[in-house]
Every structure is written in C-alpha cells, then in structure tokens.
Enzyme design. Structure first.
Site, mmCIF file in Angstrom:
data_model
loop_
_atom_site.group_PDB
_atom_site.id
_atom_site.type_symbol
_atom_site.label_atom_id
_atom_site.label_comp_id
_atom_site.label_asym_id
_atom_site.label_seq_id
_atom_site.Cartn_x
_atom_site.Cartn_y
_atom_site.Cartn_z
ATOM 1 N N HIS A 190 0.833 -1.207 0.000
ATOM 2 C CA HIS A 190 0.000 0.000 0.000
ATOM 3 C C HIS A 190 0.865 1.253 0.000
ATOM 4 C CE1 HIS A 190 -3.508 2.529 1.194
ATOM 5 N NE2 HIS A 190 -2.548 3.240 1.764
ATOM 6 N N GLU A 191 1.772 1.344 0.951
ATOM 7 C CA GLU A 191 2.587 2.552 1.055
ATOM 8 C C GLU A 191 3.513 2.712 -0.147
ATOM 9 O OE1 GLU A 191 1.800 4.754 3.061
ATOM 10 O OE2 GLU A 191 0.582 3.585 4.454
ATOM 11 N N HIS A 205 3.165 6.679 -6.971
ATOM 12 C CA HIS A 205 2.367 7.841 -7.377
ATOM 13 C C HIS A 205 3.233 9.098 -7.332
ATOM 14 C CE1 HIS A 205 -1.878 9.867 -6.973
ATOM 15 N NE2 HIS A 205 -1.252 10.199 -8.081
#
Length: 704
Positions: A497-498, A504
């Site tokens: 997730h991180e 991004h």
C-alpha cells in the site's frame, strides 16, 4: 497514509504540523534573495541533506524566512497593471519549488532523526515555518495581483495545467479569507497559527511516547518463543513490551491471557491522553470558527468542498448505507467470536463475562482466521523475510509499471538502516526519481506507516525537470541474531500500500510543484495505493514475494490457497471499525460540543457492537485528526470504491501483470498527479462512470 511535502498548497494539515497556505511566491526578476538556494536546484538530482545540526536547522530556518519574505515583499510592491503570466504565475511556481525543497530538509527530520535534539529543532522549525506560511498565505497584496491576472489574461492562451494553477490559486486565496474584511482576516490568521502548533504538538506527543509495560513469561502465554526472546528484559527477569506496532499487535493477536491484553489495550488507547485530549478540545472549536468566518456551516463542509465527495450529506449517506449493508455480516461475525470466547474460557478456566471486550477483538479475529481457513500467521510469516518481500515487491512494481530500480551505494541517508533507490523508465532510461526505504522502528521515529513526499517532480525555471523524491517510513520488526525481520501478511499488504503512494509520487509528471505526486483530492489520494493491495491476495504474486527464511523453500500451494481464501475473514467487523472512525471524525468536525471519547464510545457500541474500554480516549491517539485527514477519514473507504472498480474491471479482467494495463494505469492515474480532477482520471481509465459493484463484492456483499 500519505504525508506530502505539498499538502501546504492544498490548504490541508499534514502529519507533524499544519501548512495551511496559499504560497503566493514571486518571480524570476526578484530571485536574487534566493540565489543561495539556487545551487542545489538542478534537474535529475536529489538535493536533500540529512546531516544538519540543530543549530544549522535553526539558522537555515531564519534564512529561509528572510529570503522568501523579500521575494513576497517585492511582488507585493509591483504595480498591479504590470502583472503578467511570466512575472507572476510562472514565477510563483519557480520560487515555490525552492521553498518546498529547503523546507523539507528542515521539517522532515522530526519524524526520522535518531538524534532527539535534531528532532526537537526540526519540530520547532516546522512550527516557525508554519507560522510564516500562514503570514505569507494571507497577504492580500499578493492575492489581489493573482486575481487581477485571472481577470485580465487570456486563459485560452495558457496551457491547461497553468490555467488550473491560476484558478486554484484564486480559490485557495478565498479559502484563506483574503476576500474578507481585514479584521476577519486577522482573526483567521491568528487561529490558523494556533491550529498549526496544536497539530504539530499532537503528533509529536505520539511520536515521542515511550510507554512500556512489564510482564512475566506466564503473562505472555501463547506468544511464540522468537517474539519473547526478542524482548528486552528487566532486572527482575520480566519482559518490556512497548506500544509500538511490532510489540502491540503480536500481543493483542496471540496472547491468551485476557488481563495482559486488557492492560495493553488500555495503555495503547490512553497514550498521550491528557495532553492530546486538551489539544483536541482547543483544536476542534478553532477549526469550526475558521470555517464559520469563511462562510461554511462546519469544518467538515469546508474541507469536503475540495474533495470528490463535495458535501457532508454525501459522506453521511455513504457511511450509513454501508453500515446497514454490513450489519448482518457484523452480527454473524460477533456471534462466532463470542462462541469462541465462551469455549476458550471454559477450557482455560477463565471467567466468561458474556461479551466481546475491546481487548478481545484482535485475539479472537486471529482465532477465527485460523479456525475457518487454517491460516496460522506465525507459520506464514516464516515465508515472508523482509529481504525476499522487498525484492519481490520491487520486481512486481518494475514489471507492472515499466520501471527499473537501482539501489544507490554509499547513499546519503538519515540512518544507517535506510536505503535509497533510483527509479528509471525501463524503455527510455530516463531518471524519474528516487525513494528511501526506512523500515524499522527507532526511538522518536514516526510510529505508523506512511509515504512522505520530499522533493516535488516538476519543471524548473530552465525547463528541465526536477526529479521526485519520496520516503517510505514504516515500523517492521527488527532482525534478530540469525533471523531476518519476518513480516505478517497484513504487514506485506501495508508495504504494498505505502509503496503504491511512492510510485504515485515518482511517476507523476507535472509542470507545477503544486500538482506533483500525490497532490490530489484527499478522498482520492488512497485510490492508487489501495488498488495495488490486491496483488498481495494473488497466488502468483505471493509466490514472488515469499521464500522460507531458513531453508529457502517456496510457500506451499495449500497454504497459498488458504491465505487467498481468507481475504474475506472478519471483513464485516474490520469495515465497521473503519466506519466508526469515519463517523467519529465527521461528528467531531460538524459538532464541536461533542466529547471525543464519548462519541467514539457511542459509535463503537452502535456500529461495531464492541464497547470502548472505559477510561480510554482513542481519538487522543488518532493521528489522522491532526495529520491532514480532518473531516476526511471516510476517504479510505470512499477511495476503495474506485480502487476496486479499477482492479476488477481492468487488471483482473486483462491479467494483473499485463504490461499494457500497467502502463495505462501509470499514464492515466499516476502520471497526471493533481493536474486533473480525480473523477476525470477515473473516467479516463475506466471509460465510464465508476460504480460500487466491485467494492461491495470485495466485502462479501451482494452487488446490485
């Protein structure tokens, strides 16, 4: 969780402090005061330094303020009729980059430095710069020149991203109250400064908390020997248990002694209770009053205006509808857990009180997973040594997104355990950015999991591109003698997730720092990273992420099948807890007369069906309230609607390692950064309006 160097220009708080700022900075002609900063502004370089002493941090903070103020002053004195796109809008962007990078070097160490004095100096720098940010953000002379430019320039002749920058600048100026009478502006300014300091102190208190409890080996019943052997012992031959995640969750999930779990849960949810309760009692009314002066009914209405949800009405409807749909599932899961507890109490000779306590929840949810799916997380984690997981994770992201990662040797880092990687486009060899991995807990370190945006990927004055830099900061268990750090599957999911946030940050290619990386709507920012969590539930991906730490054997097909099948275990209670936190956040930011602890207790009983422990105050430990998610915690669930839609309609359909779909995702979701609205990016990717079908299926609910 995402912590951005650019949250400032969105007008949001950030972890460690608030930067509530419309950075009205100035132009090329007036750059001379910042020449001292220009030497490190170069394309394709990571210019960040992590060796500043407390004295240097203090000195450079004052220098940054002095130099930047001169620039603001110069533009404020410019004849309004002389304002042009080049000497105002483009100049704002140029100076903004320099300020952001220098500020990062001053305020990021508070979260990661091993030196307490450096952390303290960095915290003070953050407070000082936050006050300065607010002063500069509320300069009406600058605002009037921006408004004049918007009214007089030919918007059709400037690029869409520049037009968006101009329109957002005017909008942020109004959201700072610069269109209001001077007296009102001064009130807002004073309150914002106080809010900023309160936010910084709230999270500093949590980061610096060093509470530990002492237990005998008998009181740690059923915990594995490798965990117990990793603990520090007292002179009395007992064991120290901290409240950091690598200690807290193993105890809550596996310790069979209810009293031990009760003490741990009580301590965990009373961290910083006294000081942070006082902070919330001051912070929430201040937010409400600022919102009122700006013409909004509540603080939640104020922040939601800039999000995809748009209004508290939409958020409330979403949460209430989901809560009702999950109610039967939650009831069934609680009934199963209660039967487990009754049976175990009888077997172990414990008193059965006929209810699920807060300290029972993690323990019996773990048992549910083991009984229903035969998944033993202690056995499973032996297949997830951190080096193997890291290698597999990096390989998957490289293949999926068309990237290559290279570890930097002899990298300049803030701690010897930190590593640095360079990211390149695999096809062209172009350097896109760098990321740090800071994986293990330390005293005073940020105690959750987050991606910190450190250096924006954007255009520089000469038209070249500054590389983006991010840091992934988590707290996995330390390696032991003869044994590497072993990750639970939920930690592998957190890692994925991180790292999605990191990608991004790195893959965004924008003109303006304001739109770089993860600088999107708060209720959209989790979409890309949540979507990538799906890979840790795919059997082929899990094979790439795993290998037994001792004998190197692959994870068995049988164990993989059980793990993948367990995805829906406890999903009702886990989602209901997210709804509880979202409702508490919304309530506190719509009605400041409410007591935070009482409100949390109310929703725990009404929605989760598990009472909060009397005497605790979970909201005082809830870093999101002071870390940029105020009134917006619902965004985690809201974002999942979009992330699941993307995954099931594209990746699941075309193949999750399909490079064409991966590049489509990189180009349409990651690359635009915040230069487009989140909903526009979604529709570009999906080629339709998003819907809830995949999200509901992922929760074990029937889709309409």
């Amino acid at each position: 969780m995402i912590v951005q160097c650019l949250l400032a220009v969105r007008g949001l708080h950030r972890v460690g402090g608030s930067r509530i700022l419309f950075r009205m900075t100035l132009g090329r002609e007036e750059m001379s005061p910042l020449q001292a900063m220009s030497s490190y502004m170069a394309a394709g370089r990571n210019v960040l330094r992590w060796d500043l002493s407390p004295e240097q941090i203090k000195t450079r903070t004052e220098e940054l303020i002095s130099q930047t103020k001169q620039v603001y002053d110069a533009i404020g004195m410019r004849d309004i009729k002389e304002v042009t796109y080049e000497n105002c809008l483009q100049a704002l962007a140029d100076i903004e980059v320099k300020y952001i990078v220098e500020r990062t070097m001053l305020d990021f160490p508070q979260h990661v430095s091993s030196d307490k004095e450096v952390r303290a100096a960095s915290t003070e720098a953050d407070k000082r710069l936050s006050r300065f940010d607010i002063e500069m953000s509320m300069r009406q002379d600058i605002f009037l020149r921006i408004v004049h430019l918007k009214e007089t320039c030919d918007l059709e002749k400037i690029k869409p991203e520049a037009r968006r920058y101009l329109e957002k600048s005017v909008k942020m100026g109004k959201r700072n109250g610069l269109h209001l009478p001077e007296q009102v502006q001064n009130e807002i300014k004073a309150m914002k400064k106080r809010m900023s300091e309160l936010c910084i102190d709230f999270n500093k208190n949590l980061n610096e908390d060093d509470t530990f409890l002492v237990f005998s080996k008998a009181e740690l019943g059923a915990l594995p020997d490798d965990f117990i052997n990793s603990l520090e012992k007292t002179d009395g031959d007992k064991y120290k248990i901290t409240l950091k995640y690598p200690h807290y969750f193993p105890v809550m999930k596996k310790c069979c002694v209810p009293e031990t779990r009760r003490k741990m849960e009580m301590a965990f949810n009373t961290r910083c209770k006294e000081e942070n309760t006082v902070i919330l009692q001051q912070l929430l009314p201040l937010r409400a009053e600022v919102a009122r002066l700006l013409g909004y009914s509540t603080h939640a209405d104020f922040v939601l205006e800039m999000n995809t949800a748009k209004s508290t009405r939409h958020v409330t409807a979403f949460l209430d509808d989901l809560s009702q749909k999950l109610k039967p599932l939650g009831e069934a899961e609680r009934e199963f857990i209660l039967n487990l507890k009754k049976k175990e109490c009888k077997e172990r000779g414990f008193e059965y009180d006929g209810k699920i306590n807060a300290w029972d929840l993690h323990y019996y949810m773990t048992q549910t997973e083991e009984l229903k799916y035969s998944v033993d997380q202690e056995t499973l984690k032996e297949y997830f040594p951190i080096e193997v997981v890291t290698e597999g994770l990096l390989n998957i992201y490289q293949e999926l997104l068309g990237l290559s990662f290279e570890q930097v040797t002899d990298a300049h880092v803030w701690n010897k355990s930190v590593t640095l990687y360079t990211v390149k486009d695999k096809a062209t060899g172009e350097v896109l950015g760098q990321f740090y991995l800071d994986l293990y807990p330390r005293e005073g370190k940020y105690n959750h999991a987050a991606c910190f945006g450190l250096q924006p990927g954007c255009l520089l004055p000469d038209g070249s591109r500054m590389m983006s830099v991010a840091a992934l900061v988590v707290n996995f268990s330390q390696p032991l003698a003869g044994r590497p750090s072993l990750l639970r599957h939920d930690e592998v999911r957190t890692y994925f997730h991180e790292f999605g946030h990191v990608m991004h940050q790195i893959c965004a290619q924008t003109d303006f720092a304001r739109f770089s990386g993860t600088n999107v709507e708060t209720d959209f920012v989790e979409v890309p990273s949540q979507m990538l969590e799906n890979w840790v539930w795919d059997a082929d991906s899990l094979r790439r992420l795993s290998k037994h730490y001792r004998h190197g054997s692959p994870i068995t097909d049988d164990l993989l099948e059980k793990l993948v099948a367990s995805r829906l275990v406890n999903t009702g209670l886990l989602t209901l807890r997210q709804i509880v936190l979202s409702k508490v956040d919304q309530s506190l930011h719509t009605n400041t007369a409410l007591d935070a602890a009482s409100e949390y207790a109310k929703y725990c009983t009404e929605i989760l069906g598990v009472a909060a422990t009397p005497g605790t105050n979970m909201p005082a430990t809830f870093g999101h309230l002071a870390g940029g998610y105020d009134g917006q915690y619902y965004g985690y669930l809201w974002s999942e609607v979009f992330s699941m839609d993307m995954f099931y309609s594209c990746f699941k359909k075309e193949g999750i390692m399909n490079p064409e779909v991966g590049m489509k995702y990189r180009n349409l979701i990651l690359k635009p950064g915040g230069s487009l609205d989140g909903m526009d990016m979604l529709q570009n990717f999906l080629t339709r309006e998003p819907n809830q079908k995949a999200f509901l299926m992922s929760r074990g609910l029937p889709a309409p």
